[in-house]
Scaffold this active site. Structure first.
Site, PDB file in Angstrom:
ATOM      1  N   SER A 160      34.929  45.792  42.386  1.00  9.07           N
ATOM      2  CA  SER A 160      33.971  44.711  42.173  1.00  9.07           C
ATOM      3  C   SER A 160      32.797  44.714  43.141  1.00  9.07           C
ATOM      4  CB  SER A 160      34.678  43.351  42.235  1.00  9.07           C
ATOM      5  OG  SER A 160      35.479  43.176  41.088  1.00  9.07           O
ATOM      6  N   LYS A 200      28.410  35.350  47.167  1.00 15.34           N
ATOM      7  CA  LYS A 200      29.075  35.249  45.867  1.00 15.34           C
ATOM      8  C   LYS A 200      29.733  33.878  45.722  1.00 15.34           C
ATOM      9  CE  LYS A 200      32.351  38.077  43.132  1.00 15.34           C
ATOM     10  NZ  LYS A 200      33.222  39.283  43.206  1.00 15.34           N
ATOM     11  N   SER A 206      32.751  42.645  39.617  1.00 16.19           N
ATOM     12  CA  SER A 206      32.424  41.256  39.356  1.00 16.19           C
ATOM     13  C   SER A 206      31.305  40.713  40.237  1.00 16.19           C
ATOM     14  CB  SER A 206      33.674  40.390  39.560  1.00 16.19           C
ATOM     15  OG  SER A 206      34.099  40.409  40.913  1.00 16.19           O
TER      16      SER A 206
END
Length: 535
Positions: free
Chosen positions: A206, A92, A182
């Site tokens: 997330s 990420k 997310s």
């Protein structure tokens, strides 16, 4: 066996669009493929499906050195010392890398920003032999910039699309079927077969939410199991990284690599873990396991933390519970003491008490108090200690940059950053300390601990990511596993994935992985997205 030549092709039986990471490791260890061949195959899939075709947009940027690093590993096979040698991993884009890859959190303000050193997670992956394939797109600043920001959108990376319904785009080019947030890019890339596995992060939902929406496995670890050093923060009391994979065993393999005490993150000093998370995975692990289902036992549709599930969700949950019982689990239906106090997966509107900042002009958000106070404190520290090659030095600098470039940077505003900037940034406020104490009281003492102790439970089961907030606030672990397809996802007639969450006490990852593994093998419900075949 003859050693494969540099850049040899992947064997046809290794279906990269759907292959578990464990199969990829076996192929590398057996000399049936090379790191270079794998890297080229994944890069081809990214070009075809992420950049072209359905344009999933899950990979924000590729590592310009990935092929060269893979080539250097072609002569090294996975081993006990380097268990991931040659395995392409996507991370990420809020996880710092000290190479030529920027670390941006998806923000235009941090475009080009680099890190002074690798995050501890990256150091451990590299030590294990993994090749960092690139940076995954995400909801900007891990979903703490603006209340109205859709899951998977960032000003720098654009919008991530759900691979099960990539063409369904609504008003303002927002996906009709959310990719989850997310860690949307990390989840989509795993589901679409664009990497062997990925690393995402979670503060509240997330990891779990995008894993559910993309039909993959994830572990939201106990806070303190995996170092957060070098991860762009939201709230240090809840932040954690976690693996995103196609199988439970793959997640356990990554936990073996990542669960290490780190002096850069003092909370990891209390880490507790087994020697090997894969050692006790067993298909009969659910036998006599006591699984709590927060619900109203008098209402058959109320097997959910929040109240009645919609018909499709209720049917799926009933099927999950029925299979668990068939596998020998004891299902305990009982109300959870804190039911209704916490809101849903990854939401910014979950509050345990009234936000004192809301009386200040400029914060109509009603956002979690703890997040707002810890955000300014943690982000300023990250920018000071980790970020380089950027003129951005504080959160106030980001706010000013966004305001000066509003057309490109503020499509959905920055109301949460503005609210956080009202704090002192040193965590000295009484309101912050009170809010954090209430979080722990509700989520631990009167929540998970009380519920599990009262009913002598091994785990608590939640539909999809609906229990994300209570486990996250407590700092306790959760494991997500695919549970089938929802034929009415987001009001459409599309068949899109949904998962179930096994949650438990601190440091119980090994137990939760065992339960999830047994369910996964009995159910076999993970599906690859249609329309993304082998090349």
């Amino acid at each position: 066996m003859k050693k494969p030549t540099r850049g040899a092709a992947t064997p046809p039986e290794l279906r990269l669009e759907d292959a578990p990471m464990s199969d990829i490791i076996e192929a590398l260890a057996g000399g049936r493929t090379t790191a270079t061949a794998l890297m080229k195959a994944y890069l081809a899939r990214i070009a075809a499906y992420d950049r072209g075709g359905p344009a999933l947009n899950s990979v924000r940027a590729l590592n310009p050195d990935a092929l060269a690093i893979a080539g250097e590993l072609d002569g090294t096979r996975p081993s006990a010392k380097r268990p991931l040698a040659g395995v392409p991993i996507l991370v990420k884009d809020n996880i710092a890398t000290s190479d030529r890859q920027p670390t941006t959190a998806g923000s235009l303000a941090l475009e080009g920003a680099r890190a002074r050193r690798d995050a501890t997670v990256i150091k451990l992956l590299r030590k294990a032999g993994a090749v960092i394939l690139g940076k995954a797109n995400l909801t900007e600043f891990a979903n703490i910039l603006a209340v109205e920001m859709p899951s998977g959108y960032s000003s720098l990376g654009g919008q991530v699309r759900n691979p099960f319904a990539p063409a369904l785009m609504g008003d303002h080019d927002i996906p009709v079927v959310t990719p989850g947030g997310s860690s949307s890019g990390s989840a989509v890339a795993v589901a679409a077969g664009l990497c062997a596995a990925s690393i995402g992060t979670e503060t509240s939902g997330s990891l779990l939410h995008p894993a559910s929406r993309n039909g993959i496995v994830t572990v939201k670890p106990t806070v303190g199991l995996i170092s957060r050093a070098g991860i762009v923060p939201i709230a240090h009391s809840q932040d954690t990284a976690g693996p995103m994979t196609r199988t439970v065993r793959d997640a356990a393999i990554l936990l073996n690599v990542l669960a290490v005490s780190d002096p850069r993150d003092p909370i990891t000093e209390r880490l507790r873990r087994p020697a090997d998370y894969t050692a006790d995975l067993a298909r009969d692990a659910l036998k006599e396991a006591r699984i709590g289902v927060p619900s109203d036992p008098s209402d058959p549709l109320n097997d959910c933390y929040y109240g009645k599930l919609p018909p499709n969700g209720a049917k799926l949950m009933a099927e999950v519970i029925g299979m668990l019982q068939d596998l020998g689990a004891v299902i305990v239906r009982a109300n959870m003491p804190t039911r209704g106090w916490l809101a849903g997966p990854g939401t910014k509107m979950a509050v345990l008490n009234r936000n004192p900042l809301s009386k200040n002009k400029g914060n109509p958000t009603g956002a979690p108090i703890v997040f707002l106070y810890e955000l300014k404190y943690g982000l300023n520290l990250y920018l000071k200690d980790w970020a380089t090659n950027t003129e951005i030095k504080t959160m106030a600098d980001i706010i000013a940059f966004n305001a000066a470039n509003a057309k490109e940077a503020l499509r959905f505003g920055q109301d949460l950053f503005l609210a956080a900037d009202l704090t002192k940034g040193d965590l000295s406020e009484r309101e912050y300390k009170s809010a954090r104490a209430m979080d722990l009281l509700a989520a631990r003492t009167h929540g998970m601990d009380a519920y599990m102790n009262q009913h002598k439970l091994d785990a608590v089961l939640f539909p999809a990511a609906m229990g994300a907030a209570i486990a996250a606030n407590a700092g306790y672990p959760s494991v997500m596993v695919p549970a089938g397809l929802d034929p009415g996802a987001d009001g459409t007639d599309m068949d899109c994935p949904v998962g179930v969450t096994f949650a438990g006490r601190a440091w119980s990852e090994h137990k939760l992985l065992r339960l999830a593994y047994a369910y996964e093998h009995a159910s076999q419900l993970r599906k690859a997205p249609p329309g993304l075949p082998a090349l």
